[in-house]
Design an enzyme around this catalytic site. Structure first.
Site, short mmCIF file in Angstrom:
data_model
loop_
_atom_site.label_atom_id
_atom_site.label_comp_id
_atom_site.label_asym_id
_atom_site.label_seq_id
_atom_site.Cartn_x
_atom_site.Cartn_y
_atom_site.Cartn_z
N TYR A 1 0.85 -1.19 0.00
CA TYR A 1 0.00 0.00 0.00
C TYR A 1 0.88 1.24 0.00
O TYR A 1 1.56 1.52 0.98
CB TYR A 1 -0.91 -0.02 1.23
CG TYR A 1 -1.91 1.11 1.32
CD1 TYR A 1 -2.15 1.98 0.27
CD2 TYR A 1 -2.66 1.28 2.48
CE1 TYR A 1 -3.08 3.00 0.37
CE2 TYR A 1 -3.59 2.29 2.60
CZ TYR A 1 -3.80 3.15 1.54
OH TYR A 1 -4.71 4.16 1.66
N LYS B 1 -1.23 -1.16 -4.20
CA LYS B 1 -2.33 -0.21 -4.14
C LYS B 1 -1.71 1.18 -4.25
O LYS B 1 -1.06 1.66 -3.32
CB LYS B 1 -3.11 -0.35 -2.83
CG LYS B 1 -4.25 0.66 -2.68
CD LYS B 1 -4.90 0.52 -1.31
CE LYS B 1 -5.98 1.58 -1.10
NZ LYS B 1 -6.57 1.49 0.27
#
Length: 306
Positions: free
Chosen positions: A133, A162
């Site tokens: 992330y 992400k």
């Protein structure tokens, strides 16, 4: 783990006494899946992961794994310490999660040597498929393309990123260096269409918790290259999607859920529900969006009753 499609970063519902509402959580997750979502990400920023006790995190994962059946539950892995993050990753695997969304440590942001050591400890502690992330805006740690490339060369279970820098150029840069070795998901709601056209194949979405059918339709149109239809839906959706990209995004998305009849605006302190002009402005945006919902909303699976 299939990282493609719309995977909600689900909100965490609370009872009036501020304990987790597991019964509602299970219904909400099943409803999101019934409306076309491909899995659930729990314990993220939108899920108020930083305010959850360790045992609550495990119980939430257990509830979701039971609720969604064969579809994947992804655990957000974030903690103040590396040791706690590693323990959470291992417990997520133990209770049946299919993937991990790996975050930098809360609070502490530093150089690549230390950040790599933290991420490497988590990736090396599990065989689960992992998503890195990258959200330099929120966490002050920016995983650059060279960092991702380095991790890919060392960890076979790093499969996705992400990308939440809100810079669509970053998606092209990742593709140029990493190619098809990594799956790219959008992590910022209001750059969804642009990011898909740049090469993203998934959406870890926020506003989807209130409006899943419209979210899935927008993603599908973008992926199919139906630009006219995608931009028409996007134009309606953007004021609502922008609720996801401001500091009080948790309060705003939960308020949207409440107004759509699929949740409560209750948040856990230090967050407080919106009041005054701030709340009225948000309600005006939400009510206008709900009043003008596109025809696709009629195909939505109704929210299940308790």
């Amino acid at each position: 783990m299939n990282w493609q499609g719309v995977i909600p970063a689900i909100t965490t519902p609370f009872l009036p006494n501020m304990e987790v509402d597991h019964e509602f959580l299970a219904r909400h997750a099943r409803w999101l899946i019934d409306n076309g979502c491909k899995g659930i990400v729990a314990l993220g920023s939108l899920g108020e992961g930083a305010t959850l006790r360790y045992n609550e995190k495990i119980e939430i994962l257990q509830t979701l794994v039971e609720a969604v059946g064969d579809l994947p539950v992804v655990a957000g892995i974030s903690a103040l310490s590396t040791s706690e993050a590693v323990e959470l990753a291992q417990d997520a695997e133990r209770v049946g999660c299919q993937g991990l969304m790996v975050l930098p440590p809360y609070v502490y942001s530093t150089d690549w040597r230390e950040m790599k050591a933290h991420i490497a400890a988590i990736l090396g502690a599990t065989e689960l498929s992992c998503m890195l992330y990258n959200n330099p805006i929120a966490y002050r740690t920016d995983f650059l393309v060279d960092h991702i490339d380095e991790l890919l060369s060392e960890f076979a279970n790093l499969h996705a990123v992400k990308e939440s820098s809100a810079d669509v150029r970053r998606i092209m840069a990742i593709r140029a260096i990493c190619g098809d070795r990594i799956h790219i998901s959008v992590g910022v709601d209001d750059v969804l269409v642009e990011s898909v056209y740049a090469g993203a194949q998934g959406w870890i979405a926020g506003t989807v918790s209130a409006l899943p059918r419209e979210s899935v339709q927008l993603f599908d149109l973008a992926m199919a290259g139906q630009q006219k239809e995608a931009f028409e839906l996007y134009s309606w959706f953007l004021p609502l999607l922008r609720l996801d990209v401001v500091p009080k995004f948790v309060q705003l998305i939960k308020l949207a859920q409440q107004e759509a009849g699929v949740g409560s605006e209750t948040v856990r302190p230090p967050r407080l529900t919106l009041v005054g002009p701030e709340r009225e402005e948000a309600l005006a945006i939400i009510h206008k969006g709900l009043k003008n919902r596109p025809a696709i909303a009629e195909a939505s699976t109704p929210f299940p009753k308790a």
